[in-house]
Scaffold this motif. Sequence first.
Motif, short mmCIF file in Angstrom:
data_model
loop_
_atom_site.label_atom_id
_atom_site.label_comp_id
_atom_site.label_asym_id
_atom_site.label_seq_id
_atom_site.Cartn_x
_atom_site.Cartn_y
_atom_site.Cartn_z
N PRO A 134 0.86 -0.86 -0.54
CA PRO A 134 -0.11 -0.06 0.08
C PRO A 134 0.76 1.42 -0.02
CG PRO A 134 -1.24 -1.57 1.31
CD PRO A 134 0.66 -2.08 1.51
N SER A 135 -0.17 2.76 -0.87
CA SER A 135 0.76 3.90 -0.84
C SER A 135 -0.05 4.31 -0.55
CB SER A 135 2.05 3.38 -1.72
OG SER A 135 2.37 5.01 -1.90
N GLN A 137 12.46 8.98 -0.62
CA GLN A 137 11.82 9.79 0.25
C GLN A 137 12.90 11.02 1.36
OE1 GLN A 137 8.09 9.21 2.10
NE2 GLN A 137 9.55 11.15 3.63
N ARG A 197 1.31 8.57 0.03
CA ARG A 197 2.10 9.66 -0.70
C ARG A 197 3.11 9.25 -2.24
NH1 ARG A 197 0.61 10.17 3.91
NH2 ARG A 197 0.87 7.90 3.71
N THR A 198 3.17 8.18 -1.38
CA THR A 198 4.63 8.03 -3.20
C THR A 198 3.80 7.55 -4.24
OG1 THR A 198 5.92 6.35 -1.36
CG2 THR A 198 6.51 6.05 -2.85
N GLY A 232 5.09 10.04 7.49
CA GLY A 232 3.70 9.49 6.87
C GLY A 232 3.88 8.09 6.33
N1 CP Z 1 6.19 7.99 3.30
C1 CP Z 1 5.73 7.07 2.71
O1 CP Z 1 6.49 5.87 1.67
O2 CP Z 1 4.52 7.11 2.20
P1 CP Z 1 2.91 5.80 1.89
O3 CP Z 1 3.46 5.20 2.01
O4 CP Z 1 1.99 6.17 1.54
O5 CP Z 1 3.20 6.30 0.05
#
Ligand code: CP
Length: 307
Positions: A52-53, A136, A55-56, A261
């Motif tokens: 899951p993600s 990141q 932001r990325t 996050g």
């Molecule tokens: N910082 C980060 O990788 O967030 P996600 O897991 O939402 O992509």
Amino acid sequence: MKKDLLGIGDLSAEEIHLILDTAEAMREIGQRPIKKVPTLRGKTVVNLFYEPSTRTRTSFEIAEKRLSADTLNIAVATSSVMKGETLVDTAMNIDAMAPDMIVLRHPSSGACHLLSRICQSPIINAGDGLHEHPTQALLDAFTIREHKQRIEGLKVVIVGDLMHSRVLRSNMLLLTKLGAELWVSGPPTLVPVGIERLGVRVSTSVDAAVEGADVIMMLRIQHERMQTAFVPSLREYYNLFGMTAARVAHAKPDVIIMHPGPMNRGVEIASDVADGPYSVILEQVANGVAVRMAVLYLLAGGAEEAD
Ligand code: CP
């Protein structure tokens, strides 16, 4: 730049500065009324996320669209992965369709290195297991540089689940390479043995660590990567390691508070700190688009290819 972006470990300080400087230019595109340039027109980028993600994945897709690339998101849950197809077979089949780049997130450390050996397409690591999350760390460095105009000589303190964090690993490599004074703090059960050999100071007292800090970066407790209980209870963890306003008061008056996050509010960070005047957490998210645009542009060949 090399063919792939697999980790910060592969980048020189000059390459890191090139990415950050390019991201400055890319950020300007996002401030225009029409946030799009033709730089990657005709290029295809596949986003392949096995974890899951928010932001990325979103910021890679926005970055790709701002550069006019054709983007494709493979939903693993509706792909032949669910019929048992391996990562290697999946990747070889995607590679056979000749995309110009593959952005991969995978739970196994080394998955991106594996694909880089078998795929013609450049591979961008969007987080592999406990290994690295290079974009990141690059967006974190971009955010620090924006606020402090430098990285060298800053006291940066990273607090939390040090054992399971690929964000920590990429940040350790990057920040030590650029000359920061790096401290890490977390419960003894979550401090990897020998971590100080990577050039960081270790303190199991968060209060001692944050004294005089320029930057405090909080890490999430990663329940999904823990097979056993590493902390007695989340309440105890918050009392001993949670970033509260009282703890922030020991840092420099212009400290910035960061978090990659997703946050566990009330576990590693208090809400009034996460949303408070020192927090740059949403700036990190915004900067992720510019940094990922820079990475895509440079791996596509930079100015040579953009003409
Ligand atoms: N910082 C980060 O990788 O967030 P996600 O897991 O939402 O992509």
